[in-house]
Write a protein that holds these residues in place. Structure first.
Motif, mmCIF file in Angstrom:
data_model
loop_
_atom_site.group_PDB
_atom_site.id
_atom_site.type_symbol
_atom_site.label_atom_id
_atom_site.label_comp_id
_atom_site.label_asym_id
_atom_site.label_seq_id
_atom_site.Cartn_x
_atom_site.Cartn_y
_atom_site.Cartn_z
ATOM 1 N N LEU A 1 8.290 -0.997 -10.540
ATOM 2 C CA LEU A 1 9.522 -1.577 -10.613
ATOM 3 C C LEU A 1 10.343 -1.193 -9.234
ATOM 4 C CD1 LEU A 1 10.401 0.106 -14.004
ATOM 5 C CD2 LEU A 1 9.824 -2.293 -13.843
ATOM 6 N N SER A 2 11.369 -1.940 -9.102
ATOM 7 C CA SER A 2 12.324 -1.436 -8.220
ATOM 8 C C SER A 2 13.040 -0.170 -8.573
ATOM 9 C CB SER A 2 13.288 -2.531 -7.756
ATOM 10 O OG SER A 2 14.374 -2.620 -8.804
ATOM 11 N N GLU B 1 13.534 -1.089 -3.306
ATOM 12 C CA GLU B 1 12.216 -0.769 -2.809
ATOM 13 C C GLU B 1 11.469 -0.543 -4.289
ATOM 14 O OE1 GLU B 1 11.032 -0.366 0.195
ATOM 15 O OE2 GLU B 1 12.732 -1.297 0.917
ATOM 16 N N PRO B 2 10.024 -0.817 -4.154
ATOM 17 C CA PRO B 2 9.198 -0.411 -5.240
ATOM 18 C C PRO B 2 8.872 0.912 -5.514
ATOM 19 C CG PRO B 2 7.888 -1.595 -3.402
ATOM 20 C CD PRO B 2 9.389 -1.408 -3.011
ATOM 21 N N VAL B 3 8.665 1.439 -6.781
ATOM 22 C CA VAL B 3 8.471 2.596 -7.217
ATOM 23 C C VAL B 3 7.248 2.527 -8.438
ATOM 24 C CG1 VAL B 3 10.110 3.035 -8.647
ATOM 25 C CG2 VAL B 3 9.328 4.749 -7.753
ATOM 26 N N LEU C 1 9.615 16.942 -7.633
ATOM 27 C CA LEU C 1 10.949 16.576 -7.358
ATOM 28 C C LEU C 1 10.981 15.118 -6.675
ATOM 29 C CD1 LEU C 1 13.898 17.508 -7.513
ATOM 30 C CD2 LEU C 1 13.724 18.406 -5.362
ATOM 31 N N TYR C 2 11.580 14.241 -7.346
ATOM 32 C CA TYR C 2 11.608 12.908 -6.722
ATOM 33 C C TYR C 2 13.120 12.364 -6.614
ATOM 34 C CZ TYR C 2 6.683 13.065 -8.144
ATOM 35 O OH TYR C 2 5.477 13.224 -8.302
ATOM 36 N N PHE C 3 13.625 11.544 -5.638
ATOM 37 C CA PHE C 3 14.733 11.019 -5.470
ATOM 38 C C PHE C 3 14.810 9.531 -5.930
ATOM 39 C CE2 PHE C 3 15.087 14.844 -3.578
ATOM 40 C CZ PHE C 3 16.376 15.505 -3.891
ATOM 41 N N LEU C 4 15.596 8.804 -6.258
ATOM 42 C CA LEU C 4 15.843 7.442 -6.544
ATOM 43 C C LEU C 4 17.186 7.098 -6.089
ATOM 44 C CD1 LEU C 4 13.452 5.612 -8.567
ATOM 45 C CD2 LEU C 4 15.476 5.548 -9.849
ATOM 46 N N LEU C 5 17.362 5.858 -5.402
ATOM 47 C CA LEU C 5 18.573 5.439 -5.039
ATOM 48 C C LEU C 5 18.968 4.256 -6.012
ATOM 49 C CD1 LEU C 5 21.050 5.822 -2.943
ATOM 50 C CD2 LEU C 5 19.664 4.093 -1.516
ATOM 51 N N TYR C 6 19.976 4.156 -6.536
ATOM 52 C CA TYR C 6 20.356 3.349 -7.569
ATOM 53 C C TYR C 6 20.470 1.824 -6.708
ATOM 54 C CZ TYR C 6 22.697 0.778 -11.344
ATOM 55 O OH TYR C 6 22.852 0.035 -12.340
ATOM 56 N N GLU C 7 21.028 1.793 -5.721
ATOM 57 C CA GLU C 7 21.117 0.355 -5.022
ATOM 58 C C GLU C 7 19.894 -0.161 -4.308
ATOM 59 O OE1 GLU C 7 24.969 2.691 -4.943
ATOM 60 O OE2 GLU C 7 22.858 3.342 -4.309
ATOM 61 N N SER C 8 18.917 0.741 -4.394
ATOM 62 C CA SER C 8 17.464 0.177 -3.630
ATOM 63 C C SER C 8 16.666 -0.706 -4.396
ATOM 64 C CB SER C 8 16.545 1.500 -3.539
ATOM 65 O OG SER C 8 15.362 1.263 -2.842
ATOM 66 N N GLU D 1 0.698 -1.094 0.169
ATOM 67 C CA GLU D 1 0.027 -0.054 -0.004
ATOM 68 C C GLU D 1 0.909 1.155 -0.002
ATOM 69 O OE1 GLU D 1 -2.640 -0.275 3.376
ATOM 70 O OE2 GLU D 1 -3.251 -2.292 2.862
ATOM 71 N N GLU D 2 2.107 1.222 0.319
ATOM 72 C CA GLU D 2 3.096 2.082 0.482
ATOM 73 C C GLU D 2 3.993 2.394 -0.661
ATOM 74 O OE1 GLU D 2 4.546 2.344 4.445
ATOM 75 O OE2 GLU D 2 2.628 1.755 5.277
ATOM 76 N N VAL D 3 3.635 1.998 -1.654
ATOM 77 C CA VAL D 3 4.712 2.068 -2.639
ATOM 78 C C VAL D 3 5.038 3.528 -2.971
ATOM 79 C CG1 VAL D 3 4.982 1.574 -5.230
ATOM 80 C CG2 VAL D 3 4.005 -0.175 -3.644
ATOM 81 N N LYS D 4 6.123 3.828 -3.246
ATOM 82 C CA LYS D 4 6.436 5.266 -3.600
ATOM 83 C C LYS D 4 6.018 5.774 -5.031
ATOM 84 C CE LYS D 4 10.723 6.738 -4.312
ATOM 85 N NZ LYS D 4 12.313 7.009 -3.810
ATOM 86 N N SER D 5 5.345 6.543 -5.286
ATOM 87 C CA SER D 5 5.033 7.013 -6.599
ATOM 88 C C SER D 5 5.677 8.446 -7.000
ATOM 89 C CB SER D 5 3.485 7.447 -6.746
ATOM 90 O OG SER D 5 3.100 7.806 -7.842
ATOM 91 N N ILE D 6 6.263 8.333 -8.237
ATOM 92 C CA ILE D 6 6.947 9.045 -8.921
ATOM 93 C C ILE D 6 6.165 9.639 -10.121
ATOM 94 C CG2 ILE D 6 9.218 8.499 -7.799
ATOM 95 C CD1 ILE D 6 10.043 7.458 -10.609
#
Length: 163
Positions: free
Chosen positions: A99-100, A86-88, A77-84, A31-36
């Motif tokens: 996707l992750s 986590e779903p987005v 403005l969104y941030f994405l961590l290459y090593e993560s 339910e808490e998937v980060k949306s960009i």
């Protein structure tokens, strides 16, 4: 023997209880998937890496540079961590998908950090810039996108005028 059996029953009930709790946590994460997906007309996705010193400098610039803060107003403005892993949730490419963070970065062809990806509300990538930009140039690039100059002026030409 009775103690061993009692210990095994207690251990089994603990493990089963933990498993049940884990599945609840997993459903909460779904339910808490980060949306960009942008709410504004334009968005900036900054792909960063844990060990990137230029990423840290960029974050500092975003907090301390008044001209940059002003230029980014009205742009998501969104941030994405290459090593993560986590779903987005994204619409980049024109299709809503999950996707992750790493899979999305790879799909965007990110190979250097920070990586700046400007895109519109429909998910169309407008401009992608690999590497750090000093604040003055960053402001020019943001204005290039927000002013929709990309529709009729190449970025190189615009940057020459911008200074």
């Amino acid at each position: 023997m009775g103690r061993v059996l009692l210990f095994a029953v207690v251990l089994l009930s603990f493990v089963l209880g933990a498993c049940k709790g884990g599945s609840v946590a997993e459903s909460q994460n779904k339910e808490e998937v980060k949306s960009i997906i942008p709410k504004s007309n334009y968005a900036l996705l900054i792909v960063e890496s844990k060990s990137c010193i230029y990423c840290a400098q960029l974050k500092k610039d975003l907090k301390t540079e008044p001209n940059l803060k002003e230029a980014l107003k009205g742009m998501d403005l969104y941030f994405l961590l290459y090593e993560s892993s986590e779903p987005v949730k994204t619409n980049i490419g024109g299709q809503v998908k999950e996707l992750s963070e790493r899979e999305l970065a790879k799909a965007l062809g990110v190979r250097s950090f920070p990586n700046l990806v400007f895109y519109d509300k429909s998910g169309n990538v407008i401009l992608q810039i690999p590497g750090y930009l000093p604040p003055e140039k960053f402001v020019c690039v943001v204005n290039y996108v927000k002013g929709e100059n990309f529709k009729n002026t190449p970025i190189e030409q615009y940057m020459k005028k911008c200074g």
